[in-house]
Design an enzyme around this catalytic site. Structure first.
Site, mmCIF file in Angstrom:
data_model
loop_
_atom_site.group_PDB
_atom_site.id
_atom_site.type_symbol
_atom_site.label_atom_id
_atom_site.label_comp_id
_atom_site.label_asym_id
_atom_site.label_seq_id
_atom_site.Cartn_x
_atom_site.Cartn_y
_atom_site.Cartn_z
ATOM 1 C CG ASP A 308 -3.200 2.686 -7.162
ATOM 2 O OD1 ASP A 308 -3.463 3.822 -7.622
ATOM 3 O OD2 ASP A 308 -4.040 1.980 -6.572
ATOM 4 C CD GLU A 309 -4.898 -1.982 -7.005
ATOM 5 O OE1 GLU A 309 -4.805 -2.875 -6.164
ATOM 6 O OE2 GLU A 309 -5.926 -1.264 -7.111
ATOM 7 C CE1 TYR A 400 -3.054 -0.022 2.383
ATOM 8 C CE2 TYR A 400 -4.641 -1.294 1.117
ATOM 9 C CZ TYR A 400 -3.597 -0.391 1.170
ATOM 10 O OH TYR A 400 -3.101 0.144 0.004
#
Length: 542
Positions: A308-309, A400
């Site tokens: 990710d990212e 989250y």
């Protein structure tokens, strides 16, 4: 009969109460069929501290009888309590264990205390409970990188997961800000990468630093102990080693893994970082070797590889990276990310395991066994399931638990949108747009606890509970649960958390010592968050 008559959490499939009770006493005994000895030992250990009763084994008729019923699914159980005793049967040891967890909840909340309580009658109401989980993956992701969690606190978190019938701990072990797992072949990963000289306090580019070194790591012996402890509670620990971004701690230890090869320190700031791995064969081999040791320690079928990212700027600006992309026959230098994940995917698959990657991995070709953690809304879940990949759903707007819990100005270091207990309870991991065949790929879901702004076990308690209780029910119980019924059962559940010592968030807001006055956060409106996520998922939909 309403479920509040048998106030279990998560909500069981079927529960019925009746007049009467079973009294646990100093003379009470437990019996276990072959294969259930470990569960019986665990139950003894759970009952003895607060009651003071030995609850000895009895080969004959016992007050608490544990048995197998192969007509039930492995995680399903049946609990029958009468004045004569309690009988718990399960389709497998896991099912019996979950029945034992329900037994503890049927006793007075003081049973969760760790020293004898002399003022309580240890009674179980007469009832029948038949129960089984909706999803097979019922998890929590815990980031031990941004702030390290000592081993004994991690074991405590595992106990809290088991209490709520969660069965998967996704352990985020490496990132820019630290490397938490011992790799014998590459000792500098923990010698250098496991600590940073200071930490950012709060959010935003102008947030100050605390000037205090932070660090810690788990030895391989620690991790074997952790996985064994979890397995005894029917929890699988899934390790995650981030690649090819979120790697600055590894680059600090071994600069040659980076694009520039220049020395770096372990990162002290939060947020996405432009330093990434290079795509040389030696770097791929380095991480294959890392994953080999990780797989030797963790028996999990799933091995997290991140994905990710990962900013592409360093590769785009680097002549060697552009040349490497051409050597590999890639159309774009940006495709190095997907190529790198693909190399690890194949390596893990050869070992008979499956990679778990964040939904960015869908931008490339994956082996059929690759599993996707969908965090940018549910778009990744839908795309992955339609492509035939298994999915773990953890959309940020429902899962989250580092997000702020209300609009109150006293919320500690408020991040993103408010995410309440009711919001988490409304989470359904099964996208309605999938066909029945595609929906089979939805393994379940998990709550994610990122710890940039959770710097202590007390802070972890505050952010996790009682929202993790709501997540546990969303993943265990059948759909169409009623919030009012859950709220009533949660009120009866909170004294159990009190007895354990969990410093959860109260419904009215944070207590004074749970606040973090003067430390900036990054609160967002839901509209701004939705626009941001929409931009992120464009690549998935493409």
């Amino acid at each position: 009969m309403p479920h509040t008559a048998v106030p279990l959490l998560p909500r069981p499939l079927e529960a019925a109460g009746a007049p009467g009770e079973f009294l646990l006493s100093a003379a009470s005994t437990v019996s276990a069929e072959p294969g259930l000895e470990a569960v019986a030992l665990w139950l003894q250990g759970a009952l003895r501290p607060a009651t003071g009763f030995l609850v000895m084994f009895d080969a004959g008729p016992a007050d608490i009888a544990l048995s197998l019923d192969h007509g039930l699914a492995p995680e399903a159980y049946r609990l029958e309590a009468s004045a004569d005793g309690v009988h718990i049967s399960g389709g497998g040891p896991a099912g019996v264990f979950y029945g034992c967890q329900s037994l503890l909840q049927l006793l007075p909340a003081a049973v969760f205390r760790r020293a004898p309580v002399s003022t309580v009658r240890w009674t179980v109401p007469t009832c029948t409970v038949e129960d089984s989980p909706r999803f097979g993956w019922r998890g929590a992701m815990l980031d031990v990188v941004r702030h390290f969690l000592p081993k004994h606190e991690l074991l405590r978190f595992i106990d809290l997961m088991a209490m709520h019938k969660l069965n998967t701990l996704h352990l985020h072990l490496t990132d820019d800000q630290g490397w938490r797992v011992e790799i014998l072949r590459y000792p500098r990963l923990v010698e250098v990468g496991s600590w940073r000289r200071e930490s950012q306090v709060g959010a935003g580019p102008d947030a100050p630093a605390d000037g205090r070194p932070h660090g810690g790591h788990y030895t391989q012996d620690d991790l074997r102990e952790i996985t064994s402890y979890a397995a005894a509670r029917f929890i699988t620990v899934v390790p995650e080693i981030e690649t090819p971004g979120h790697v600055q701690a590894a680059l600090a230890a071994y600069p040659e893994l980076g694009v520039t090869g220049q020395p770096l320190e372990v990162r002290t700031r939060w947020g996405i970082n432009h330093h990434v791995l290079n795509a040389e064969d030696a770097t791929v081999e380095f991480f294959r070797n890392v994953l080999d040791e990780v797989m030797d320690v963790f028996p999990s079928a799933y091995i997290g590889v991140g994905g990710d990212e990962c900013p592409k700027g360093q590769w785009q600006a680097d002549p060697r990276s552009r040349e490497r992309a051409r050597e590999l026959g890639l159309a774009r230098v940006d495709d190095l990310q997907n190529w790198f994940i693909g190399q690890l995917d194949r390596h893990v698959s050869v070992r008979g395991r499956r990679i778990l990657g964040w939904d960015e991995v869908l931008e490339g070709e994956l082996s059929p066994t690759a599993t996707v953690a969908s965090w940018r809304g549910m778009a990744g879940a839908v795309a992955a399931a339609r492509r035939g990949h298994d999915v773990v759903c953890c959309p940020d707007d429902r899962a989250y638990l580092d997000y702020r819990q209300s609009e109150l100005p006293t919320e500690p270091i408020p991040v993103s949108i408010p995410l309440t207990v009711a919001d988490v309870y409304a989470f359904d991991p099964a996208p309605a747009s999938l066909t029945p065949e595609q929906a089979k790929h939805i393994l379940g879901g998990q709550a994610n606890l990122w710890t940039e702004h959770i710097d202590s076990p007390r802070g972890l308690d505050y952010m996790a509970f009682p929202r993790l209780c709501a997540m546990a029910e969303a993943l265990w119980s059948q759909a169409s649960g009623e919030l009012e019924d859950f709220t009533a059962r949660l009120r009866e559940h909170l004294p159990r958390l009190d007895a354990v010592g969990v410093e959860y968030r109260r419904a009215e807001g944070p207590l004074p010592w749970q606040q973090r006055p003067g430390i900036p956060g990054r609160p967002e409106t839901r509209a701004a968050r939705d626009a941001h996520i929409a931009a992120l998922v464009a690549s998935i939909e493409a």
